[in-house]
Design an enzyme around this catalytic site. Structure first.
Site, PDB file in Angstrom:
ATOM      1  N   TYR A  36       0.897  -1.161   0.000  1.00  0.00           N
ATOM      2  CA  TYR A  36       0.000   0.000   0.000  1.00  0.00           C
ATOM      3  C   TYR A  36       0.931   1.204   0.000  1.00  0.00           C
ATOM      4  O   TYR A  36       1.663   1.424   0.968  1.00  0.00           O
ATOM      5  CB  TYR A  36      -0.869  -0.025   1.264  1.00  0.00           C
ATOM      6  CG  TYR A  36      -1.811   1.147   1.381  1.00  0.00           C
ATOM      7  CD1 TYR A  36      -3.169   0.995   1.133  1.00  0.00           C
ATOM      8  CD2 TYR A  36      -1.345   2.404   1.734  1.00  0.00           C
ATOM      9  CE1 TYR A  36      -4.035   2.075   1.234  1.00  0.00           C
ATOM     10  CE2 TYR A  36      -2.194   3.492   1.826  1.00  0.00           C
ATOM     11  CZ  TYR A  36      -3.532   3.320   1.579  1.00  0.00           C
ATOM     12  OH  TYR A  36      -4.385   4.397   1.679  1.00  0.00           O
ATOM     13  N   THR A  37       0.954   1.971  -1.096  1.00  0.00           N
ATOM     14  CA  THR A  37       2.013   2.972  -1.267  1.00  0.00           C
ATOM     15  C   THR A  37       1.516   4.427  -1.250  1.00  0.00           C
ATOM     16  O   THR A  37       2.287   5.335  -1.563  1.00  0.00           O
ATOM     17  CB  THR A  37       2.773   2.720  -2.583  1.00  0.00           C
ATOM     18  OG1 THR A  37       1.824   2.695  -3.652  1.00  0.00           O
ATOM     19  CG2 THR A  37       3.541   1.417  -2.547  1.00  0.00           C
ATOM     20  N   TYR A  66       2.495   5.230   6.853  1.00  0.00           N
ATOM     21  CA  TYR A  66       3.096   4.389   5.806  1.00  0.00           C
ATOM     22  C   TYR A  66       4.424   3.802   6.293  1.00  0.00           C
ATOM     23  O   TYR A  66       4.657   2.600   6.210  1.00  0.00           O
ATOM     24  CB  TYR A  66       3.295   5.213   4.525  1.00  0.00           C
ATOM     25  CG  TYR A  66       4.147   4.535   3.479  1.00  0.00           C
ATOM     26  CD1 TYR A  66       3.654   3.463   2.737  1.00  0.00           C
ATOM     27  CD2 TYR A  66       5.462   4.959   3.232  1.00  0.00           C
ATOM     28  CE1 TYR A  66       4.454   2.828   1.783  1.00  0.00           C
ATOM     29  CE2 TYR A  66       6.253   4.342   2.281  1.00  0.00           C
ATOM     30  CZ  TYR A  66       5.744   3.275   1.559  1.00  0.00           C
ATOM     31  OH  TYR A  66       6.534   2.653   0.637  1.00  0.00           O
ATOM     32  N   LYS A 109       5.345  -0.131   7.005  1.00  0.00           N
ATOM     33  CA  LYS A 109       6.442  -0.835   6.318  1.00  0.00           C
ATOM     34  C   LYS A 109       7.443  -1.384   7.334  1.00  0.00           C
ATOM     35  O   LYS A 109       8.000  -2.470   7.150  1.00  0.00           O
ATOM     36  CB  LYS A 109       7.137   0.102   5.325  1.00  0.00           C
ATOM     37  CG  LYS A 109       6.298   0.502   4.111  1.00  0.00           C
ATOM     38  CD  LYS A 109       6.032  -0.647   3.136  1.00  0.00           C
ATOM     39  CE  LYS A 109       7.266  -1.098   2.413  1.00  0.00           C
ATOM     40  NZ  LYS A 109       6.959  -2.157   1.399  1.00  0.00           N
ATOM     41  N   TRP A 113      12.611   6.695  -3.394  1.00  0.00           N
ATOM     42  CA  TRP A 113      12.317   7.657  -4.468  1.00  0.00           C
ATOM     43  C   TRP A 113      12.303   6.969  -5.847  1.00  0.00           C
ATOM     44  O   TRP A 113      13.057   7.347  -6.756  1.00  0.00           O
ATOM     45  CB  TRP A 113      13.352   8.788  -4.459  1.00  0.00           C
ATOM     46  CG  TRP A 113      13.290   9.716  -3.275  1.00  0.00           C
ATOM     47  CD1 TRP A 113      12.871   9.433  -1.999  1.00  0.00           C
ATOM     48  CD2 TRP A 113      13.670  11.106  -3.258  1.00  0.00           C
ATOM     49  NE1 TRP A 113      12.976  10.550  -1.203  1.00  0.00           N
ATOM     50  CE2 TRP A 113      13.474  11.582  -1.949  1.00  0.00           C
ATOM     51  CE3 TRP A 113      14.185  11.971  -4.216  1.00  0.00           C
ATOM     52  CZ2 TRP A 113      13.752  12.908  -1.577  1.00  0.00           C
ATOM     53  CZ3 TRP A 113      14.474  13.278  -3.847  1.00  0.00           C
ATOM     54  CH2 TRP A 113      14.244  13.737  -2.552  1.00  0.00           C
TER      55      TRP A 113
HETATM   56  N1  NAP Z   1       7.538   4.472  -4.955  1.00  0.00           N
HETATM   57  C1  NAP Z   1       8.583   4.762  -4.197  1.00  0.00           C
HETATM   58  O1  NAP Z   1       9.152   5.862  -4.293  1.00  0.00           O
HETATM   59  C2  NAP Z   1       9.101   3.760  -3.209  1.00  0.00           C
HETATM   60  C3  NAP Z   1      10.169   4.142  -2.384  1.00  0.00           C
HETATM   61  C4  NAP Z   1      10.701   3.206  -1.494  1.00  0.00           C
HETATM   62  C5  NAP Z   1      10.171   1.944  -1.421  1.00  0.00           C
HETATM   63  N2  NAP Z   1       9.115   1.602  -2.200  1.00  0.00           N
HETATM   64  C6  NAP Z   1       8.598   0.239  -2.071  1.00  0.00           C
HETATM   65  O2  NAP Z   1       8.725  -0.377  -3.333  1.00  0.00           O
HETATM   66  C7  NAP Z   1       7.683  -1.333  -3.508  1.00  0.00           C
HETATM   67  C8  NAP Z   1       6.949  -1.029  -4.802  1.00  0.00           C
HETATM   68  O3  NAP Z   1       6.429   0.282  -4.684  1.00  0.00           O
HETATM   69  P1  NAP Z   1       5.767   1.039  -5.941  1.00  0.00           P
HETATM   70  O4  NAP Z   1       5.894   2.479  -5.682  1.00  0.00           O
HETATM   71  O5  NAP Z   1       6.224   0.424  -7.219  1.00  0.00           O
HETATM   72  O6  NAP Z   1       4.263   0.679  -5.694  1.00  0.00           O
HETATM   73  P2  NAP Z   1       3.016   0.603  -6.648  1.00  0.00           P
HETATM   74  O7  NAP Z   1       3.310   1.103  -8.002  1.00  0.00           O
HETATM   75  O8  NAP Z   1       1.895   1.219  -5.841  1.00  0.00           O
HETATM   76  O9  NAP Z   1       2.822  -0.949  -6.735  1.00  0.00           O
HETATM   77  C9  NAP Z   1       2.401  -1.666  -5.617  1.00  0.00           C
HETATM   78  C10 NAP Z   1       1.903  -2.999  -6.089  1.00  0.00           C
HETATM   79  O10 NAP Z   1       1.318  -3.635  -4.957  1.00  0.00           O
HETATM   80  C11 NAP Z   1       0.133  -4.258  -5.378  1.00  0.00           C
HETATM   81  N3  NAP Z   1      -0.794  -4.368  -4.255  1.00  0.00           N
HETATM   82  C12 NAP Z   1      -1.245  -3.385  -3.450  1.00  0.00           C
HETATM   83  N4  NAP Z   1      -2.100  -3.882  -2.531  1.00  0.00           N
HETATM   84  C13 NAP Z   1      -2.174  -5.237  -2.772  1.00  0.00           C
HETATM   85  C14 NAP Z   1      -2.883  -6.298  -2.168  1.00  0.00           C
HETATM   86  N5  NAP Z   1      -3.681  -6.077  -1.132  1.00  0.00           N
HETATM   87  N6  NAP Z   1      -2.738  -7.529  -2.679  1.00  0.00           N
HETATM   88  C15 NAP Z   1      -1.917  -7.742  -3.735  1.00  0.00           C
HETATM   89  N7  NAP Z   1      -1.217  -6.772  -4.350  1.00  0.00           N
HETATM   90  C16 NAP Z   1      -1.347  -5.523  -3.863  1.00  0.00           C
HETATM   91  C17 NAP Z   1      -0.430  -3.333  -6.449  1.00  0.00           C
HETATM   92  O11 NAP Z   1      -1.295  -4.065  -7.247  1.00  0.00           O
HETATM   93  P3  NAP Z   1      -2.409  -3.325  -8.160  1.00  0.00           P
HETATM   94  O12 NAP Z   1      -1.665  -2.590  -9.206  1.00  0.00           O
HETATM   95  O13 NAP Z   1      -3.222  -4.452  -8.652  1.00  0.00           O
HETATM   96  O14 NAP Z   1      -3.126  -2.400  -7.218  1.00  0.00           O
HETATM   97  C18 NAP Z   1       0.831  -2.909  -7.175  1.00  0.00           C
HETATM   98  O15 NAP Z   1       1.164  -3.835  -8.186  1.00  0.00           O
HETATM   99  C19 NAP Z   1       6.818  -1.231  -2.258  1.00  0.00           C
HETATM  100  O16 NAP Z   1       7.237  -2.209  -1.332  1.00  0.00           O
HETATM  101  C20 NAP Z   1       7.133   0.151  -1.705  1.00  0.00           C
HETATM  102  O17 NAP Z   1       6.920   0.224  -0.316  1.00  0.00           O
HETATM  103  C21 NAP Z   1       8.566   2.485  -3.088  1.00  0.00           C
END
Ligand code: NAP
Length: 254
Positions: A23-24, A87, A91, A112
């Protein structure tokens, strides 16, 4: 995906499970606490237990937002997490759940993220600039932008190296503000796509000028040293990674 599907044989018998799901929505999490905690805090523990029982190794993706942002140098893996929002807390709970699950786990914190698929900060900035909007971007939050194509390479390298379980940081090598990140992205887009060398006007503002429901760490750069010590190559510097990002965005017409 149902956790049971990991181990049921529907996907064969994997050696590794990579959990990128989360959940992002950082701001929305402040009001949807239960949902954020369920997806980010509890589910990784279920996945860890399923992996443990099936003898599958787990690579779990986590975040710089587990830190409070009070550091003045890049966060290393042994620094104490102290999240300042829902958030980040969710995490961090997920990290602890994975560690307690009994699975052979690598917890890879990144930061990021931006990439050719989906929405991202540089894409939003480029689109707004193209639309002629006046841009104001926060210059007092500092971090390490990470290109998803480079992160994917590092995560595969991690699996190949198969180091001892624990925490590893995986982020880009450049420490910048959101303002610097926006200017770099627009500048590279302007040069590469429209052949323009015009100076990019983005007004730097403070966090106080741009209030958000969730508090964000003011400094969340991640150190890559422990991961590099495994023999894993650092990611590309920001200009080269952004150049690849811009090329791929232009190719897809996005
Ligand atoms: N974005 C950033 O800047 C950032 C920074 C640091 C760390 N991260 C970490 O990197 C990872 C990926 O992040 P992201 O930004 O690429 O996220 P994202 O684009 O929001 O993708 C998250 C994924 O999780 C899936 N998801 C969410 N709830 C779910 C559930 N209940 N059951 C199954 N799947 C679920 C979503 O599926 P749907 O598409 O079907 O909803 C989506 O494919 C995460 O662990 C996040 O905490 C992200």
């Amino acid at each position: 995906m149902e956790v049971a599907e990991i181990t049921s044989g529907d996907y064969g018998k994997p050696t590794w499970c990579i959990n990128c799901a989360a959940y992002t929505q950082v701001d929305k999490a402040e009001v949807e606490k239960d949902k954020a905690m369920a997806v980010n805090g509890l589910a990784p523990g279920y996945i860890g237990r399923a992996c443990s029982m099936a003898g599958i190794k787990l690579l779990h993706v986590s975040t710089d937002f587990v830190f409070d942002g009070e550091s003045e140098s890049p966060y290393t893996e042994d620094q104490h997490p102290n999240p300042i929002g829902v958030y980040g807390r969710s995490k961090r709970q997920g990290e602890e759940a994975v560690m307690a699950s009994g699975a052979h786990s690598l917890i890879c914190r990144t930061s990021w993220l931006y990439g050719p698929h989906g929405n991202s900060f540089p894409r939003t900035m480029i689109k707004a600039w193209e639309a002629g909007k006046q841009l104001r971007v926060v210059s007092d939050q500092i971090g390490t932008p990470t290109y998803t194509r480079d992160l994917a390479r590092v995560l595969v390298d991690m699996i190949v190296k198969d180091p001892e379980p624990g925490f590893y940081h995986a982020a880009g090598p450049d420490i910048v503000s959101w303002h610097e990140f926006a200017v770099d992205a627009i500048r590279i887009h302007a040069q590469q796509v429209i052949g323009s060398d015009e100076s990019i006007k983005v007004t730097p503002i403070t966090t106080a000028d741009w209030p958000t429901p969730a508090k964000r760490p003011k400094y969340s750069a991640l150190s890559f040293e422990k991961t590099a010590a495994l023999g894993i190559q650092p990611m590309r510097h920001l200009p080269a990674a952004l150049a690849d990002f811009v090329k791929r965005q232009a190719a897809t017409g996005r």
